[in-house]
Design a protein around this motif. Structure first.
Motif, short mmCIF file in Angstrom:
data_model
loop_
_atom_site.label_atom_id
_atom_site.label_comp_id
_atom_site.label_asym_id
_atom_site.label_seq_id
_atom_site.Cartn_x
_atom_site.Cartn_y
_atom_site.Cartn_z
N VAL A 70 0.87 -1.18 0.00
CA VAL A 70 0.00 0.00 0.00
C VAL A 70 0.91 1.24 0.00
O VAL A 70 1.83 1.32 0.82
CB VAL A 70 -0.93 -0.01 1.24
N PRO A 71 0.69 2.19 -0.90
CA PRO A 71 1.58 3.35 -0.96
C PRO A 71 1.69 4.14 0.35
O PRO A 71 2.77 4.61 0.70
CB PRO A 71 0.98 4.22 -2.08
N ASP A 72 0.60 4.30 1.06
CA ASP A 72 0.57 5.10 2.30
C ASP A 72 -0.22 4.32 3.36
O ASP A 72 -1.36 4.64 3.66
CB ASP A 72 -0.07 6.46 2.01
N PRO A 73 0.41 3.28 3.94
CA PRO A 73 -0.34 2.38 4.83
C PRO A 73 -0.64 2.99 6.20
O PRO A 73 -0.04 3.98 6.62
CB PRO A 73 0.61 1.19 4.98
N ILE A 74 -1.57 2.34 6.88
CA ILE A 74 -1.94 2.71 8.25
C ILE A 74 -0.77 2.40 9.19
O ILE A 74 -0.10 1.39 9.06
CB ILE A 74 -3.19 1.94 8.71
N VAL A 75 -0.54 3.30 10.13
CA VAL A 75 0.52 3.15 11.13
C VAL A 75 -0.05 2.48 12.37
O VAL A 75 -1.17 2.77 12.79
CB VAL A 75 1.12 4.53 11.50
N TRP A 76 0.76 1.59 12.97
CA TRP A 76 0.41 0.89 14.20
C TRP A 76 1.46 1.21 15.26
O TRP A 76 2.62 1.41 14.94
CB TRP A 76 0.36 -0.61 13.96
N ILE A 77 1.04 1.24 16.51
CA ILE A 77 1.95 1.47 17.62
C ILE A 77 1.97 0.24 18.52
O ILE A 77 0.93 -0.37 18.77
CB ILE A 77 1.56 2.73 18.44
N ARG A 78 3.18 -0.09 18.98
CA ARG A 78 3.34 -1.18 19.94
C ARG A 78 3.87 -0.57 21.24
O ARG A 78 4.91 0.08 21.25
CB ARG A 78 4.34 -2.23 19.44
N THR A 79 3.13 -0.77 22.30
CA THR A 79 3.61 -0.32 23.60
C THR A 79 4.53 -1.40 24.17
O THR A 79 4.25 -2.59 24.05
CB THR A 79 2.45 -0.04 24.57
N ASN A 80 5.63 -0.97 24.75
CA ASN A 80 6.63 -1.90 25.25
C ASN A 80 6.67 -1.96 26.77
O ASN A 80 7.57 -2.55 27.34
CB ASN A 80 8.02 -1.52 24.71
N THR A 81 5.71 -1.32 27.42
CA THR A 81 5.63 -1.40 28.87
C THR A 81 4.50 -2.36 29.21
O THR A 81 3.44 -2.35 28.58
CB THR A 81 5.36 -0.02 29.49
N GLY A 82 4.74 -3.20 30.18
CA GLY A 82 3.73 -4.21 30.51
C GLY A 82 3.62 -5.21 29.39
O GLY A 82 4.60 -5.58 28.76
N LYS A 83 2.41 -5.63 29.10
CA LYS A 83 2.18 -6.59 28.02
C LYS A 83 2.26 -5.86 26.67
O LYS A 83 1.52 -4.91 26.43
CB LYS A 83 0.80 -7.24 28.18
#
Length: 147
Positions: A101-114
């Motif tokens: 996809v030329p301009d894909p959706i961004v995802w965030i991963r939290t690294n605190t806790g689970k």
């Protein structure tokens, strides 16, 4: 493929740094081809154009969070990682199934806790413009809260 975002990304230099964009602020397509060519995955067009426009501009690449260098991109947990939060409490990436996809959706991963991934509900270009607006206008917002 025609450029979709380069001019808009380049416009961030005068907007936030108060100077004209210069060639040194970006990475040439030839150099990018070498840096990205080793990867065994596709890199979305918006991210390639971002590096072309701003990949050499440390004032933006490391304004608050840290964009990964093109040759350091990697896939982890089914996501192409491209940005680290300054305290390493979060990472941002794209789902690997959306790399074409030329301009894909961004995802965030939290690294605190689970650790868990959550959609930012914005495309990469929207995310970048919103992020820089937040970073560079944060002091103004803090002043508004104190009034």
């Amino acid at each position: 493929m025609p450029e979709m975002f380069v001019d808009k990304f380049r416009a961030l230099v005068p907007k936030y740094l108060g100077r004209k964009w210069s060639e040194e602020d970006g990475i040439s397509y030839d150099e990018l081809e070498g840096l990205l060519g080793e990867h065994k995955f596709q890199v979305p067009q918006a991210l390639v154009e971002f590096y072309h426009a701003l990949g050499g501009c440390e004032d933006l690449m490391e304004a608050h969070d840290f964009f990964w260098d093109p040759d350091e991109l990697e896939i982890e947990d089914g996501f192409l990682l491209f940005l680290d939060e300054m305290d390493e409490e979060a990472n941002w990436g794209f789902r690997t199934e959306h790399l074409a996809v030329p301009d894909p959706i961004v995802w965030i991963r939290t690294n605190t806790g689970k650790q868990r991934w959550q959609s930012e509900e914005s495309t990469f270009s929207e995310f970048v413009f919103d992020m820089f607006d937040w970073v560079f206008n944060d002091d103004e917002n803090d002043d508004d809260l104190q009034d």
